[in-house]
Design a protein around this motif. Structure first.
Motif, short mmCIF file in Angstrom:
data_model
loop_
_atom_site.label_atom_id
_atom_site.label_comp_id
_atom_site.label_asym_id
_atom_site.label_seq_id
_atom_site.Cartn_x
_atom_site.Cartn_y
_atom_site.Cartn_z
N PHE A 1 0.81 -1.21 0.00
CA PHE A 1 0.00 0.00 0.00
C PHE A 1 0.85 1.27 0.00
N GLU A 2 2.16 1.12 -0.06
CA GLU A 2 3.03 2.30 -0.05
C GLU A 2 2.75 3.19 -1.25
N ASP A 3 2.59 2.60 -2.44
CA ASP A 3 2.30 3.38 -3.63
C ASP A 3 0.90 3.98 -3.61
N HIS A 4 0.07 3.51 -2.70
CA HIS A 4 -1.29 4.02 -2.58
C HIS A 4 -1.37 5.17 -1.55
N ARG A 5 -0.28 5.41 -0.84
CA ARG A 5 -0.32 6.46 0.18
C ARG A 5 -0.64 7.84 -0.42
N PRO A 6 -0.10 8.22 -1.60
CA PRO A 6 -0.45 9.53 -2.15
C PRO A 6 -1.96 9.70 -2.39
N ILE A 7 -2.62 8.64 -2.84
CA ILE A 7 -4.06 8.77 -3.08
C ILE A 7 -4.82 8.75 -1.76
N TYR A 8 -4.31 8.00 -0.79
CA TYR A 8 -4.88 8.02 0.57
C TYR A 8 -4.88 9.46 1.09
N ASN A 9 -3.72 10.12 0.97
CA ASN A 9 -3.59 11.49 1.45
C ASN A 9 -4.43 12.46 0.61
N TRP A 10 -4.54 12.19 -0.70
CA TRP A 10 -5.28 13.09 -1.58
C TRP A 10 -6.74 13.16 -1.17
N PHE A 11 -7.34 12.01 -0.93
CA PHE A 11 -8.75 12.02 -0.53
C PHE A 11 -8.95 12.74 0.80
N ILE A 12 -8.06 12.49 1.75
CA ILE A 12 -8.17 13.16 3.05
C ILE A 12 -8.03 14.67 2.88
N GLU A 13 -7.09 15.10 2.07
CA GLU A 13 -6.82 16.54 1.89
C GLU A 13 -7.96 17.26 1.18
N HIS A 14 -8.73 16.55 0.35
CA HIS A 14 -9.76 17.22 -0.45
C HIS A 14 -11.18 17.03 0.11
N LEU A 15 -11.30 16.45 1.28
CA LEU A 15 -12.59 16.32 1.95
C LEU A 15 -12.55 17.19 3.20
N ASP A 16 -13.41 18.20 3.24
CA ASP A 16 -13.29 19.29 4.20
C ASP A 16 -13.25 18.84 5.66
N GLU A 17 -14.10 17.89 6.03
CA GLU A 17 -14.22 17.58 7.46
C GLU A 17 -13.03 16.79 8.01
N PHE A 18 -12.11 16.36 7.12
CA PHE A 18 -10.99 15.56 7.59
C PHE A 18 -9.69 16.35 7.64
N GLN A 19 -9.78 17.66 7.55
CA GLN A 19 -8.55 18.46 7.53
C GLN A 19 -7.88 18.49 8.89
N ARG A 20 -8.66 18.38 9.95
CA ARG A 20 -8.10 18.45 11.31
C ARG A 20 -7.74 17.04 11.78
N GLU A 21 -6.53 16.87 12.23
CA GLU A 21 -6.03 15.60 12.75
C GLU A 21 -6.25 14.44 11.78
N PRO A 22 -5.74 14.56 10.56
CA PRO A 22 -5.91 13.47 9.58
C PRO A 22 -5.10 12.24 9.98
N PRO A 23 -5.58 11.06 9.59
CA PRO A 23 -4.80 9.85 9.89
C PRO A 23 -3.51 9.80 9.07
N ARG A 24 -2.53 9.15 9.63
CA ARG A 24 -1.24 9.01 8.96
C ARG A 24 -1.02 7.55 8.58
N GLN A 25 -0.82 7.28 7.30
CA GLN A 25 -0.56 5.91 6.85
C GLN A 25 0.92 5.60 6.96
N ILE A 26 1.23 4.45 7.58
CA ILE A 26 2.61 3.98 7.73
C ILE A 26 2.67 2.54 7.25
N GLU A 27 3.65 2.24 6.40
CA GLU A 27 3.74 0.91 5.83
C GLU A 27 4.86 0.10 6.48
#
Length: 559
Positions: free
Chosen positions: A236-262
């Protein structure tokens, strides 16, 4: 499982400590999750992942969620849900009220997808799946934008609503994120968010006609639940950018977003790990279900006789790494032996019987000997074992012409029968094929074990059972299912299976062995550890699975 708060440092712990130091999460909270898809039984790799997430939450006094990622109704059912819960409970993992289903978020996920549509960040594509695949480009060439990529948000919203209502045929349309068709990361080239499926979902029934793709569901589920650290395996390492992209572009998840670690997934030598491979073996009847004792599914290991403590210790020892590697199966077996040596009673069971007649023992005499149940655990006490004129020993404990340093039975040699007497081999009988079928021996009454005998010594001690008082038992001798570590695929899998991975024999056991109930574990002296099979054992007729042999092929590193 005990709540062990001792901190074990690794790169994941370092990342978490960094986040806590920087105040990324309120009240220095740590919230992890284990999100299995209920499309099969868990295997040893899932044990590592689930225990890692659970123990990290414990280590920080945090929270752990069990979430079923049930976004694919084609392959999921409630049998797998229940099996996963049973396996995790057996491993010692507790989730309390923190049990969730991705399907419970379907309404919320649709709302979030519509948010992306309104922002011009998602569109409905009328291209079929093959066309979408072909136009994604390659690692060196950019993808081709869909001709439907620039539809107006209002149009996309109407089309998506039609998909939701069930007005669209499967495969006719999908909802895609609008990101970058030239991205060097293929996962960012307008990935599919939703597809149409007209089928009954095992949890939500017929309510939905659209289902989210994993790349969208994964970050959204984590964010909804307030996960702080999303621990995933390396694929899932190559999927981390898209994981972050969805979080960054959905308003209610801007505060304390989850961090993916592989971290590196667990690979064991000569084992089959992937669910689709195991399912193929189950479906084609090659193995005895998902819990076949030759498999490294959690259910299979449990049925074989492995202990949760051994698996926990094994996972602790291998730790976490950033690079995939293969762990020798012998290492896991070491921890099983280490756990059982002070837990399992020890009994005599002759796997390949050879008859012995003690010619100077009275024909009808039965002497009940007092035998230590486990010499290393005094609290286990003793048990009674019958000694008679006719005995069984292992075929391998006799040689007509002994090799060098062979100290067991051969003509003219004397050995100790464990817990009993010295016996001397005087003669043997062969069948018409030259196979030895009986030994003629004499015993020395002065050498009874436990009487303080200090006379002559012998170099060999062997186990035995009474031929007239023993009980026949079915024993399953197990080896790894794969012949070797060469690469296997769905197409060549059957060629890789070892047809000798299961050997069923009839052994002769001392009377105490017959009392075993399902999952009871014991050491058969000199032969290894065995467990009563829960599927085939009956009262008074246990069937035993070999857990591990006594000899270990792995040693822990010196500290």
């Amino acid at each position: 499982m005990e709540n062990n708060n001792e901190k074990k440092s690794n790169f994941i712990i370092n990342y978490i400590d960094e986040d806590l130091k920087n105040g990324v999460y309120t009240d220095h909270r740590v919230h992890t999750r284990f999100p299995p898809e209920p499309n099969g039984y868990l295997h040893i790799g899932h044990a590592k992942s689930s225990l890692l997430n659970y123990k990290i939450a414990q280590q920080y006094g945090g929270t752990f969620n069990l979430r079923f990622d049930d976004t694919n109704p084609e392959k999921e059912n409630m049998e797998y849900v229940e099996s996963i819960k049973e396996d995790l409970t057996w491993l010692g993992i507790e989730w309390g009220d923190n049990l969730f289903f991705a399907s419970s978020y379907f309404k919320k996920m649709v709302e979030l997808a519509k948010e992306l549509i309104r922002k011009g960040l998602a569109y409905v594509d009328d291209q079929d799946s093959e066309t979408i695949r072909q136009t994604r480009g390659t690692l060196t060439e950019a993808g081709q934008p869909s001709p439907f990529r620039d539809r107006a948000p209002e149009t996309n919203m109407a089309l998506f609503d039609a998909m939701i209502r069930g007005d669209v045929e499967e495969g006719a349309q999908v909802l895609r994120a609008k990101i970058d068709m030239a991205s060097p990361n293929m996962n960012m080239r307008d990935p599919i968010i939703y597809r149409v499926r007209h089928m009954v979902h095992p949890n939500s029934g017929e309510e939905w006609h659209v289902y989210p793709m994993y790349d969208f569901a994964h970050p959204v589920e984590d964010a909804i639940e307030g996960i702080t650290h999303s621990l995933c395996t390396l694929e899932f390492e190559d999927h981390r950018p898209i994981y972050n992209w969805f979080i960054e572009h959905l308003d209610e998840f801007q505060r304390e977003p989850p961090r993916q670690i592989e971290f590196a997934k667990l690979n064991l030598s000569k084992t089959i790990m992937g669910k689709r491979y195991i399912k193929k073996l189950v479906d084609e009847g090659v193995i005895d279900g998902w819990d076949d004792p030759r498999m490294t599914t959690i259910a299979g290991l449990r049925r074989r006789g492995y202990t949760p403590e051994a698996i926990q210790d094994f996972c602790d020892e291998i730790g976490v790494a950033k690079a995939n590697s293969t762990v020798d199966m012998a290492m896991l077996e070491h921890f099983v032996r280490n756990d059982l040596k002070l837990k399992a009673p020890r009994y005599n069971c002759v796997l390949h019987p050879l008859k012995v007649t003690i010619t100077n023992w009275p024909e009808d005499k039965v002497e009940w000997l007092n035998i230590e149940t486990n010499q290393d655990v005094e609290a286990m006490g003793t048990h009674q074992m019958p000694f008679t004129r006719e005995l069984y020993v292992e075929q391998s404990d006799f040689m007509k012409e002994p090799v060098k340093k062979y100290f067991r039975l051969f003509p003219g040699n004397e050995v100790r029968l464990r817990g009993a007497y010295f016996v001397k081999c005087n003669d043997f009988i062969e069948d018409e094929n030259g196979n030895v079928i009986e030994l003629k021996c004499t015993y020395d009454p002065e050498t009874k074990c436990g009487t303080g005998f200090t006379g002559r010594k012998v170099k060999g001690t062997i186990h035995w059972v009474s031929a007239t008082q023993c009980q026949p038992v079915e024993v399953h001798m197990l080896k790894t299912l794969l012949k070797d570590d060469s690469k296997y695929t769905l197409d060549n899998l059957m060629e890789k299976i070892d047809p000798q991975s299961l050997e069923i024999i009839t052994a002769m056991a001392e009377p105490e062995v017959i009392k075993a109930e399902p999952y009871d574990k014991m050491q058969f002296v000199r032969n290894g550890y065995f467990s009563a099979d829960p599927k085939y054992s009956k009262p008074g007729k246990p069937v035993f699975n070999q857990i591990v042999p006594l000899k270990s092929g792995w040693r822990p590193p010196k500290k």
